[in-house]
Design a protein around this motif. Structure first.
Motif, PDB file in Angstrom:
ATOM      1  N   TYR A   1      -4.020  -1.619  -5.114  1.00 44.02           N
ATOM      2  CA  TYR A   1      -4.887  -0.352  -5.060  1.00 44.02           C
ATOM      3  C   TYR A   1      -4.991   0.114  -6.773  1.00 44.02           C
ATOM      4  CZ  TYR A   1      -6.344   4.441  -4.087  1.00 44.02           C
ATOM      5  OH  TYR A   1      -7.057   5.601  -4.036  1.00 44.02           O
TER       6      TYR A   1
ATOM      7  N   SER B   1       0.927  -1.073  -0.004  1.00 40.58           N
ATOM      8  CA  SER B   1       0.053   0.012  -0.012  1.00 40.58           C
ATOM      9  C   SER B   1       0.831   1.242  -0.004  1.00 40.58           C
ATOM     10  CB  SER B   1      -0.600   0.095   1.547  1.00 40.58           C
ATOM     11  OG  SER B   1      -1.722  -0.921   1.584  1.00 40.58           O
ATOM     12  N   ALA B   2       0.303   2.294  -0.109  1.00 41.98           N
ATOM     13  CA  ALA B   2       1.044   3.572   0.218  1.00 41.98           C
ATOM     14  C   ALA B   2       1.385   3.604   1.683  1.00 41.98           C
ATOM     15  CB  ALA B   2       0.345   4.775  -0.397  1.00 41.98           C
TER      16      ALA B   2
ATOM     17  N   THR C   1      -2.280   8.324   1.177  1.00 42.05           N
ATOM     18  CA  THR C   1      -3.438   8.372   0.212  1.00 42.05           C
ATOM     19  C   THR C   1      -4.474   9.323   0.687  1.00 42.05           C
ATOM     20  OG1 THR C   1      -3.155   6.142  -0.098  1.00 42.05           O
ATOM     21  CG2 THR C   1      -5.155   6.996  -0.955  1.00 42.05           C
TER      22      THR C   1
ATOM     23  N   ARG D   1     -10.698   2.756  -2.246  1.00 38.99           N
ATOM     24  CA  ARG D   1     -10.003   3.050  -1.027  1.00 38.99           C
ATOM     25  C   ARG D   1     -10.037   1.476  -0.470  1.00 38.99           C
ATOM     26  NH1 ARG D   1      -8.801   7.834   1.408  1.00 38.99           N
ATOM     27  NH2 ARG D   1      -7.117   6.257   2.173  1.00 38.99           N
ATOM     28  N   GLY D   2      -8.903   1.240   0.090  1.00 40.99           N
ATOM     29  CA  GLY D   2      -8.541  -0.091   0.865  1.00 40.99           C
ATOM     30  C   GLY D   2      -8.213  -1.130  -0.165  1.00 40.99           C
ATOM     31  N   GLY D   3      -8.190  -0.888  -1.545  1.00 38.99           N
ATOM     32  CA  GLY D   3      -8.188  -1.801  -2.562  1.00 38.99           C
ATOM     33  C   GLY D   3      -6.962  -2.590  -2.650  1.00 38.99           C
ATOM     34  N   SER D   4      -5.876  -2.389  -1.868  1.00 32.33           N
ATOM     35  CA  SER D   4      -4.623  -3.196  -1.854  1.00 32.33           C
ATOM     36  C   SER D   4      -4.915  -4.758  -1.475  1.00 32.33           C
ATOM     37  CB  SER D   4      -3.529  -2.848  -1.155  1.00 32.33           C
ATOM     38  OG  SER D   4      -3.046  -1.483  -1.485  1.00 32.33           O
TER      39      SER D   4
ATOM     40  N   GLU E   1       1.146   4.650  -4.051  1.00 35.43           N
ATOM     41  CA  GLU E   1       1.748   3.277  -3.948  1.00 35.43           C
ATOM     42  C   GLU E   1       2.982   3.206  -4.798  1.00 35.43           C
ATOM     43  OE1 GLU E   1      -1.280   3.922  -3.298  1.00 35.43           O
ATOM     44  OE2 GLU E   1      -1.769   2.107  -1.939  1.00 35.43           O
TER      45      GLU E   1
HETATM   46  N1  ASP Z   1      -3.561   3.208  -0.089  1.00 38.00           N
HETATM   47  C1  ASP Z   1      -4.950   2.939  -0.676  1.00 38.00           C
HETATM   48  C2  ASP Z   1      -5.695   3.478   0.639  1.00 38.00           C
HETATM   49  O1  ASP Z   1      -5.333   4.146   1.585  1.00 38.00           O
HETATM   50  C3  ASP Z   1      -4.992   1.560  -0.809  1.00 38.00           C
HETATM   51  C4  ASP Z   1      -4.860   0.700   0.383  1.00 38.00           C
HETATM   52  O2  ASP Z   1      -4.033   1.077   1.292  1.00 38.00           O
HETATM   53  O3  ASP Z   1      -5.444  -0.360   0.317  1.00 38.00           O
HETATM   54  O4  ASP Z   1      -6.988   3.313   0.617  1.00 38.00           O
END
Ligand code: ASP
Ligand code: MG
Length: 457
Positions: free
Chosen positions: A192, A47-48, A53, A206-209, A131
């Protein structure tokens, strides 16, 4: 001599996904490097770094509003943040210089882009930098420590179709062209981010990793998918509201899918299907306690009883009443078509002969939906509601479990009950302000004895 194993049999690629907080500063990155070092063959997804993000989302907000000072301030802060991380991470001058010049190169590109007008494509391009920069710094660090990794650009293999969804088959073909059918060694890439069907940089939301991780796991036919965060797996209840929660050691794919919707912070809701369709276990692990068991999600768990209670607020209930519904066919499909047209998912549904209630968690399109529903009947809207869900074997025979759960809610203002949709859950909709008390009361009812047994030793 006869070979005892085919290549396919000894191929044990593991996907390891690291979340933003696990990569939050130089010290955390060093801990992650130790975990990566333990395996020879892995597909690593980053992820980042945490907060990045969010800052890029804020930058886009200022960009859209034409607030150039706001943009410049956040961008300068982000650049500094990456540079300081590089100074802390690398201990020799050459590597530090190499890392900071990677950062400067990206920020030159970013500043160039910010000179253009805002557009959603430019925003998505910007969001992807988090990312990309994070993964380049980490790959450089690992290689500089002798932990060899090959950096891959996720934009070369994560593509979505016109429905916005990625495909495992497409990813498999692209990855096998890039790294072969039986890759060995370590590969490191980004979660992501993706390319949409028109060729623009986009993302899996969001959260797609987590989603990238399970898609890659399925595409590579990995032996397991490890999702590394800094919590101890999925818990049986919400620790913000309930004391004495405990980690769940095992979940079935179905239970995990139910819970992911509620605990999106642990697991992205869409990420279960790629793993479950290929039966690849997902293991949720804690970078701060790498040897703790975490939570294992896999098929064939035979445990009985109730697994967890979870809640989600920000829910809107929409009730449609019409005498024309009585004995009519096609009424429900006309209602659902309105939501479908407005790309708004429905979560919970209950019906009677003359009314139907549905819940949504994204009310962006409500102003467009309501007038269309009003053509079908009288519409009532209630916002500030919450869904509370009990996950586990609620239909287990001879337990009267469902009856006891529903009975225990008699003092609360239950608006909807959904039971029988699957054997895995009972869902109720209640005013959001009652959630805390309901979670506590269900905890006593469902896990009280478990806790007692644990304390009794
Ligand atoms: N960096 C993105 C986010 O904060 C993806 C992830 O972390 O899954 O949503
Ligand atoms: Mg996450």
């Amino acid at each position: 001599m006869v070979a005892l194993f085919s290549l396919q049999e000894i191929f044990v690629m593991i996907v390891m996904k690291f979340g933003g907080t696990s990569l939050g500063n130089a010290e955390r990155i060093k801990q992650v490097a130790e975990l990566i070092k333990r395996r020879d063959d892995s597909f690593i997804i980053c992820s980042a770094m945490s907060g990045v993000t969010n800052s890029l989302v804020d930058t886009s907000g200022h960009w859209k509003a034409g607030n150039h000072e706001g943009v410049a301030e956040i961008v300068a802060g982000l650049k500094k943040h990456f540079e300081l991380t590089c100074y802390d991470l690398f201990d020799n001058e050459k590597a530090t210089l190499e890392a900071t010049s990677i950062v400067s190169g990206h920020f030159e590109l970013i500043t160039g882009r910010m000179g253009e007008d805002y557009s959603i494509h430019n925003e998505n391009w910007l969001l992807a930098r988090g990312e990309i920069i994070t993964s380049e710094i980490i790959a450089l660090y690992l290689n500089s420590c002798g932990i060899a990794v090959t950096w891959l650009n996720a934009l070369d293999f994560t593509l979505t179709g016109s429905d916005g969804e990625p495909s495992v088959t497409d990813m498999r073909q692209r990855l096998s062209a890039m790294i072969g059918d039986n890759p060995s060694g370590r590969f490191l890439t980004q979660g992501y981010i993706c390319i949409d069907h028109e060729g623009n940089t986009s993302n899996l939301r969001r959260g797609g990793s987590d989603y990238t991780a399970t898609l890659a796991g399925a595409a590579l036919e990995a032996a397991a998918i490890e999702i590394w965060t800094d919590i101890d797996g999925v818990r049986n209840n919400d620790p913000r509201f309930v004391e004495d929660t405990f980690p769940i050691r095992e979940l079935s794919f179905d239970e995990a899918a139910e819970l992911a919707y509620f605990g999106a912070k642990i697991l992205h809701p869409a990420c279960v299907w790629p793993a479950s369709s290929d039966n690849i276990p997902i293991q949720l692990k804690n970078t701060l306690e790498p040897d703790a068991p975490g939570t294992m999600i896999r098929s064939g768990t035979t445990r009985k009883g109730i697994t967890a209670v979870a809640a989600k607020d920000g829910i809107t209930v929409i009730r449609i009443r019409s005498d024309r519904m009585l004995n009519a066919y096609g009424f429900l499909s006309r209602i659902f078509a309105i939501f479908e047209k407005n790309k708004t998912p429905i979560d919970v549904i209950t019906t009677s002969e003359v009314a139907v209630s549905v819940t949504i968690d994204d009310d962006t399109c409500l102003p467009a939906i309501v007038p269309k529903l009003e053509k079908l009947g009288k519409v009532e809207i209630e916002s500030a509601q919450a869904i509370v869900c009990v996950v586990g074997d609620v239909l287990e025979q001879h337990t009267d479990r469902a009856g006891r759960i529903i009975d225990s809610l008699r003092h609360f203002n239950v608006k909807m009950i959904s039971y029988g949709g699957s054997r895995n859950n009972i869902t109720v909709v209640v005013p959001a302000e009652q959630v805390k008390d309901i979670l506590r009361s269900l905890n006593t009812l469902l896990f009280g004895t478990v806790l007692k047994q644990v304390t009794d030793g």
